[in-house]
Design a protein around this motif. Sequence first.
Motif, PDB file in Angstrom:
ATOM      1  N   LEU A 218       0.829  -1.200   0.000  1.00  0.00           N
ATOM      2  CA  LEU A 218       0.000   0.000   0.000  1.00  0.00           C
ATOM      3  C   LEU A 218       0.867   1.254   0.000  1.00  0.00           C
ATOM      4  O   LEU A 218       0.597   2.212  -0.722  1.00  0.00           O
ATOM      5  N   LYS A 219       1.923   1.239   0.779  1.00  0.00           N
ATOM      6  CA  LYS A 219       2.838   2.388   0.821  1.00  0.00           C
ATOM      7  C   LYS A 219       3.531   2.588  -0.521  1.00  0.00           C
ATOM      8  O   LYS A 219       3.754   3.720  -0.956  1.00  0.00           O
ATOM      9  N   LYS A 220       3.878   1.494  -1.209  1.00  0.00           N
ATOM     10  CA  LYS A 220       4.486   1.600  -2.538  1.00  0.00           C
ATOM     11  C   LYS A 220       3.514   2.277  -3.508  1.00  0.00           C
ATOM     12  O   LYS A 220       3.913   3.138  -4.286  1.00  0.00           O
ATOM     13  N   TRP A 221       2.246   1.873  -3.465  1.00  0.00           N
ATOM     14  CA  TRP A 221       1.242   2.466  -4.350  1.00  0.00           C
ATOM     15  C   TRP A 221       1.043   3.940  -4.037  1.00  0.00           C
ATOM     16  O   TRP A 221       0.883   4.765  -4.936  1.00  0.00           O
ATOM     17  N   GLU A 222       1.044   4.267  -2.767  1.00  0.00           N
ATOM     18  CA  GLU A 222       0.888   5.669  -2.386  1.00  0.00           C
ATOM     19  C   GLU A 222       2.048   6.498  -2.945  1.00  0.00           C
ATOM     20  O   GLU A 222       1.843   7.582  -3.504  1.00  0.00           O
ATOM     21  N   LYS A 223       3.252   5.977  -2.843  1.00  0.00           N
ATOM     22  CA  LYS A 223       4.428   6.682  -3.366  1.00  0.00           C
ATOM     23  C   LYS A 223       4.318   6.854  -4.880  1.00  0.00           C
ATOM     24  O   LYS A 223       4.589   7.932  -5.417  1.00  0.00           O
ATOM     25  N   LYS A 224       3.929   5.806  -5.577  1.00  0.00           N
ATOM     26  CA  LYS A 224       3.782   5.878  -7.036  1.00  0.00           C
ATOM     27  C   LYS A 224       2.728   6.907  -7.431  1.00  0.00           C
ATOM     28  O   LYS A 224       2.934   7.694  -8.358  1.00  0.00           O
ATOM     29  N   LEU A 225       1.612   6.899  -6.737  1.00  0.00           N
ATOM     30  CA  LEU A 225       0.547   7.843  -7.062  1.00  0.00           C
ATOM     31  C   LEU A 225       0.973   9.281  -6.783  1.00  0.00           C
ATOM     32  O   LEU A 225       0.637  10.194  -7.543  1.00  0.00           O
ATOM     33  N   ARG A 226       1.740   9.499  -5.732  1.00  0.00           N
ATOM     34  CA  ARG A 226       2.240  10.847  -5.451  1.00  0.00           C
ATOM     35  C   ARG A 226       3.209  11.304  -6.542  1.00  0.00           C
ATOM     36  O   ARG A 226       3.210  12.474  -6.935  1.00  0.00           O
ATOM     37  N   MET A 227       4.028  10.392  -7.044  1.00  0.00           N
ATOM     38  CA  MET A 227       4.942  10.746  -8.123  1.00  0.00           C
ATOM     39  C   MET A 227       4.164  11.090  -9.399  1.00  0.00           C
ATOM     40  O   MET A 227       4.499  12.060 -10.096  1.00  0.00           O
ATOM     41  N   ILE A 228       3.139  10.323  -9.699  1.00  0.00           N
ATOM     42  CA  ILE A 228       2.304  10.603 -10.871  1.00  0.00           C
ATOM     43  C   ILE A 228       1.638  11.963 -10.724  1.00  0.00           C
ATOM     44  O   ILE A 228       1.603  12.757 -11.668  1.00  0.00           O
ATOM     45  N   GLN A 229       1.131  12.244  -9.554  1.00  0.00           N
ATOM     46  CA  GLN A 229       0.482  13.535  -9.324  1.00  0.00           C
ATOM     47  C   GLN A 229       1.478  14.682  -9.494  1.00  0.00           C
ATOM     48  O   GLN A 229       1.142  15.711 -10.084  1.00  0.00           O
ATOM     49  N   ALA A 230       2.700  14.500  -9.021  1.00  0.00           N
ATOM     50  CA  ALA A 230       3.714  15.551  -9.174  1.00  0.00           C
ATOM     51  C   ALA A 230       4.033  15.787 -10.647  1.00  0.00           C
ATOM     52  O   ALA A 230       4.167  16.939 -11.086  1.00  0.00           O
ATOM     53  N   VAL A 231       4.135  14.729 -11.428  1.00  0.00           N
ATOM     54  CA  VAL A 231       4.396  14.866 -12.865  1.00  0.00           C
ATOM     55  C   VAL A 231       3.243  15.597 -13.543  1.00  0.00           C
ATOM     56  O   VAL A 231       3.457  16.485 -14.372  1.00  0.00           O
ATOM     57  N   LEU A 232       2.022  15.249 -13.177  1.00  0.00           N
ATOM     58  CA  LEU A 232       0.860  15.906 -13.781  1.00  0.00           C
ATOM     59  C   LEU A 232       0.795  17.383 -13.413  1.00  0.00           C
ATOM     60  O   LEU A 232       0.472  18.227 -14.258  1.00  0.00           O
ATOM     61  N   ARG A 233       1.101  17.710 -12.178  1.00  0.00           N
ATOM     62  CA  ARG A 233       1.113  19.127 -11.777  1.00  0.00           C
ATOM     63  C   ARG A 233       2.160  19.907 -12.568  1.00  0.00           C
ATOM     64  O   ARG A 233       1.910  21.018 -13.033  1.00  0.00           O
ATOM     65  N   ASP A 234       3.334  19.312 -12.702  1.00  0.00           N
ATOM     66  CA  ASP A 234       4.398  19.961 -13.460  1.00  0.00           C
ATOM     67  C   ASP A 234       3.978  20.139 -14.919  1.00  0.00           C
ATOM     68  O   ASP A 234       4.192  21.200 -15.516  1.00  0.00           O
ATOM     69  N   ALA A 235       3.363  19.114 -15.482  1.00  0.00           N
ATOM     70  CA  ALA A 235       2.922  19.189 -16.874  1.00  0.00           C
ATOM     71  C   ALA A 235       1.833  20.243 -17.057  1.00  0.00           C
ATOM     72  O   ALA A 235       1.795  20.932 -18.080  1.00  0.00           O
ATOM     73  N   GLU A 236       0.957  20.384 -16.084  1.00  0.00           N
ATOM     74  CA  GLU A 236      -0.096  21.394 -16.174  1.00  0.00           C
ATOM     75  C   GLU A 236       0.519  22.792 -16.283  1.00  0.00           C
ATOM     76  O   GLU A 236       0.036  23.626 -17.045  1.00  0.00           O
ATOM     77  N   GLU A 237       1.585  23.028 -15.551  1.00  0.00           N
ATOM     78  CA  GLU A 237       2.251  24.329 -15.615  1.00  0.00           C
ATOM     79  C   GLU A 237       2.999  24.499 -16.940  1.00  0.00           C
ATOM     80  O   GLU A 237       2.945  25.560 -17.555  1.00  0.00           O
ATOM     81  N   LYS A 238       3.667  23.453 -17.385  1.00  0.00           N
ATOM     82  CA  LYS A 238       4.485  23.537 -18.591  1.00  0.00           C
ATOM     83  C   LYS A 238       3.655  23.593 -19.873  1.00  0.00           C
ATOM     84  O   LYS A 238       4.159  24.062 -20.898  1.00  0.00           O
ATOM     85  N   GLN A 239       2.424  23.124 -19.823  1.00  0.00           N
ATOM     86  CA  GLN A 239       1.621  23.104 -21.048  1.00  0.00           C
ATOM     87  C   GLN A 239       1.364  24.508 -21.590  1.00  0.00           C
ATOM     88  O   GLN A 239       1.077  24.682 -22.767  1.00  0.00           O
ATOM     89  N   LEU A 240       1.487  25.514 -20.733  1.00  0.00           N
ATOM     90  CA  LEU A 240       1.259  26.889 -21.171  1.00  0.00           C
ATOM     91  C   LEU A 240       2.353  27.377 -22.111  1.00  0.00           C
ATOM     92  O   LEU A 240       2.113  28.244 -22.951  1.00  0.00           O
ATOM     93  N   THR A 241       3.552  26.813 -21.975  1.00  0.00           N
ATOM     94  CA  THR A 241       4.670  27.260 -22.796  1.00  0.00           C
ATOM     95  C   THR A 241       5.231  26.181 -23.712  1.00  0.00           C
ATOM     96  O   THR A 241       6.073  26.468 -24.556  1.00  0.00           O
ATOM     97  N   ASP A 242       4.773  24.949 -23.568  1.00  0.00           N
ATOM     98  CA  ASP A 242       5.318  23.844 -24.363  1.00  0.00           C
ATOM     99  C   ASP A 242       4.167  23.089 -25.028  1.00  0.00           C
ATOM    100  O   ASP A 242       3.400  22.389 -24.365  1.00  0.00           O
ATOM    101  N   GLU A 243       4.064  23.235 -26.344  1.00  0.00           N
ATOM    102  CA  GLU A 243       2.966  22.616 -27.087  1.00  0.00           C
ATOM    103  C   GLU A 243       2.993  21.090 -26.987  1.00  0.00           C
ATOM    104  O   GLU A 243       1.945  20.445 -26.930  1.00  0.00           O
ATOM    105  N   ALA A 244       4.198  20.497 -26.951  1.00  0.00           N
ATOM    106  CA  ALA A 244       4.297  19.040 -26.847  1.00  0.00           C
ATOM    107  C   ALA A 244       3.698  18.538 -25.532  1.00  0.00           C
ATOM    108  O   ALA A 244       3.018  17.507 -25.496  1.00  0.00           O
ATOM    109  N   VAL A 245       3.929  19.262 -24.467  1.00  0.00           N
ATOM    110  CA  VAL A 245       3.363  18.881 -23.162  1.00  0.00           C
ATOM    111  C   VAL A 245       1.848  19.015 -23.201  1.00  0.00           C
ATOM    112  O   VAL A 245       1.125  18.146 -22.702  1.00  0.00           O
ATOM    113  N   LYS A 246       1.343  20.073 -23.832  1.00  0.00           N
ATOM    114  CA  LYS A 246      -0.098  20.253 -23.951  1.00  0.00           C
ATOM    115  C   LYS A 246      -0.719  19.099 -24.737  1.00  0.00           C
ATOM    116  O   LYS A 246      -1.749  18.547 -24.345  1.00  0.00           O
TER     117      LYS A 246
END
Length: 74
Positions: A40-68
Amino acid sequence: MVAVGEILLNALFQVLFDRLASPDLFSFVRQLGGGVDSELKKWEKKLRMIQAVLRDAEEKQLTDEAVKMWLDDL
């Protein structure tokens, strides 16, 4: 502008985190034993990493068409 799909995906991850962090769930998992708690702790860690990537991508999509485009496909 944030797409509706991104908002829903972010909400889904937040619900998953809330469920994983639930004291009731941890209590239940401890009773099961057999390494379920560590899994369960492994899954929680994986999900937190996925969420961090998505948050970063949400910010970058404004300036990077490939990310969008990647987020739109996701």
